[in-house]
Design a protein around this motif. Structure first.
Motif, PDB file in Angstrom:
ATOM      1  N   GLY A 126       0.706  -1.138   0.123  1.00 59.12           N
ATOM      2  CA  GLY A 126      -0.017   0.105  -0.008  1.00 59.12           C
ATOM      3  C   GLY A 126       0.925   1.295   0.018  1.00 59.12           C
ATOM      4  O   GLY A 126       2.073   1.414   0.359  1.00 59.12           O
ATOM      5  N   GLY A 127       0.062   2.259  -0.411  1.00 60.58           N
ATOM      6  CA  GLY A 127       0.792   3.665  -0.300  1.00 60.58           C
ATOM      7  C   GLY A 127       0.196   4.450   0.585  1.00 60.58           C
ATOM      8  O   GLY A 127      -0.786   4.314   1.348  1.00 60.58           O
ATOM      9  N   ILE A 128       0.705   5.498   1.024  1.00 57.70           N
ATOM     10  CA  ILE A 128       0.166   6.576   1.819  1.00 57.70           C
ATOM     11  C   ILE A 128       0.474   8.004   1.313  1.00 57.70           C
ATOM     12  O   ILE A 128       1.577   8.130   0.829  1.00 57.70           O
ATOM     13  CB  ILE A 128       0.930   6.371   3.339  1.00 57.70           C
ATOM     14  CG1 ILE A 128      -0.019   7.004   4.190  1.00 57.70           C
ATOM     15  CG2 ILE A 128       2.184   6.587   3.491  1.00 57.70           C
ATOM     16  CD1 ILE A 128       0.295   6.789   5.832  1.00 57.70           C
ATOM     17  N   THR A 129      -0.242   9.054   1.714  1.00 58.83           N
ATOM     18  CA  THR A 129      -0.021  10.499   1.474  1.00 58.83           C
ATOM     19  C   THR A 129      -0.442  11.114   2.757  1.00 58.83           C
ATOM     20  O   THR A 129      -1.486  10.597   3.225  1.00 58.83           O
ATOM     21  CB  THR A 129      -0.843  10.884   0.312  1.00 58.83           C
ATOM     22  OG1 THR A 129      -0.721  10.211  -0.821  1.00 58.83           O
ATOM     23  CG2 THR A 129      -0.596  12.358   0.071  1.00 58.83           C
ATOM     24  N   LEU A 130       0.444  11.994   3.271  1.00 61.37           N
ATOM     25  CA  LEU A 130       0.118  12.765   4.361  1.00 61.37           C
ATOM     26  C   LEU A 130       0.190  14.380   3.758  1.00 61.37           C
ATOM     27  O   LEU A 130       1.101  14.631   3.246  1.00 61.37           O
ATOM     28  CB  LEU A 130       1.214  12.534   5.243  1.00 61.37           C
ATOM     29  CG  LEU A 130       1.556  10.969   5.744  1.00 61.37           C
ATOM     30  CD1 LEU A 130       2.855  10.853   6.753  1.00 61.37           C
ATOM     31  CD2 LEU A 130       0.084  10.483   6.515  1.00 61.37           C
ATOM     32  N   ARG A 131      -0.866  14.903   4.182  1.00 67.01           N
ATOM     33  CA  ARG A 131      -1.027  16.301   3.628  1.00 67.01           C
ATOM     34  C   ARG A 131      -1.267  17.208   4.885  1.00 67.01           C
ATOM     35  O   ARG A 131      -2.560  17.079   5.522  1.00 67.01           O
ATOM     36  CB  ARG A 131      -1.752  16.482   2.399  1.00 67.01           C
ATOM     37  CG  ARG A 131      -2.091  17.918   1.923  1.00 67.01           C
ATOM     38  CD  ARG A 131      -2.995  17.824   0.837  1.00 67.01           C
ATOM     39  NE  ARG A 131      -3.154  19.063   0.390  1.00 67.01           N
ATOM     40  CZ  ARG A 131      -2.447  19.760  -0.717  1.00 67.01           C
ATOM     41  NH1 ARG A 131      -1.564  19.009  -1.258  1.00 67.01           N
ATOM     42  NH2 ARG A 131      -2.702  20.782  -0.919  1.00 67.01           N
TER      43      ARG A 131
END
Length: 164
Positions: A126-131
């Motif tokens: 899986g991937g992840i994006t933190l904004r």
């Protein structure tokens, strides 16, 4: 760049103050405006005790920006973590999301700190994006987007209020 960010920068410039990023400062989670993490964490297989702690914890984020690096200190009820996030999109940061290790890089994008990466466990693809971004109402939005392979994205919005 949002109108709020532009107004903050211009007002600081007019006052002769050194320019700082609008997200610099101390922020505390506003549970009422944030996503209820209970159902999401249950779906991810996180144990009951950890889900209960996550549901009621009101972590504090301290953010400072200096020379292309974000210094981030997260003070939660059960742990305190510190990060140095290079804003070059190349320097990796290692972390974990409820026990699952991942690695990400960070950039400054339209006034927001955006980190993108992937799980480092080969069995979990899986991937992840933190904004982290400033909302128009002056609150900080910390959006966590989990990207499990072959499944729709899971979005967790955490809203923070500035603390003195």
């Amino acid at each position: 760049m949002s109108a709020l960010v532009v107004m903050l920068v211009l007002s600081q410039a007019d006052a002769g103050v050194a320019l700082a990023h609008p997200l610099e400062g101390t922020w505390q989670l506003d549970l009422a405006q944030s996503t209820d993490t209970g159902p999401i964490l249950e779906k991810l297989g996180v144990n009951w005790f950890v889900r209960q702690v996550a549901k009621s914890a009101r972590p504090v984020h301290r953010i400072r920006v200096d020379a292309g690096t974000v210094f981030l200190e997260i003070d939660a009820a059960v742990a305190k973590r510190r990060y140095q996030l290079a804003l070059d999109g190349k320097t990796p940061t290692k972390d974990e999301f409820f026990g699952d290790p991942f690695e990400y890089t960070t950039v400054l994008e339209d006034g927001a700190f955006v980190s993108t990466g992937k799980m480092t466990d080969p069995a979990k693809k899986g991937g992840i994006t933190l904004r982290r971004s400033m909302r128009e109402d002056g609150l900080m939005l910390y959006r966590i987007t989990l990207l499990p392979e072959g499944q729709p994205p899971i979005v967790i919005d955490r809203v923070f209020r500035r603390r003195p």
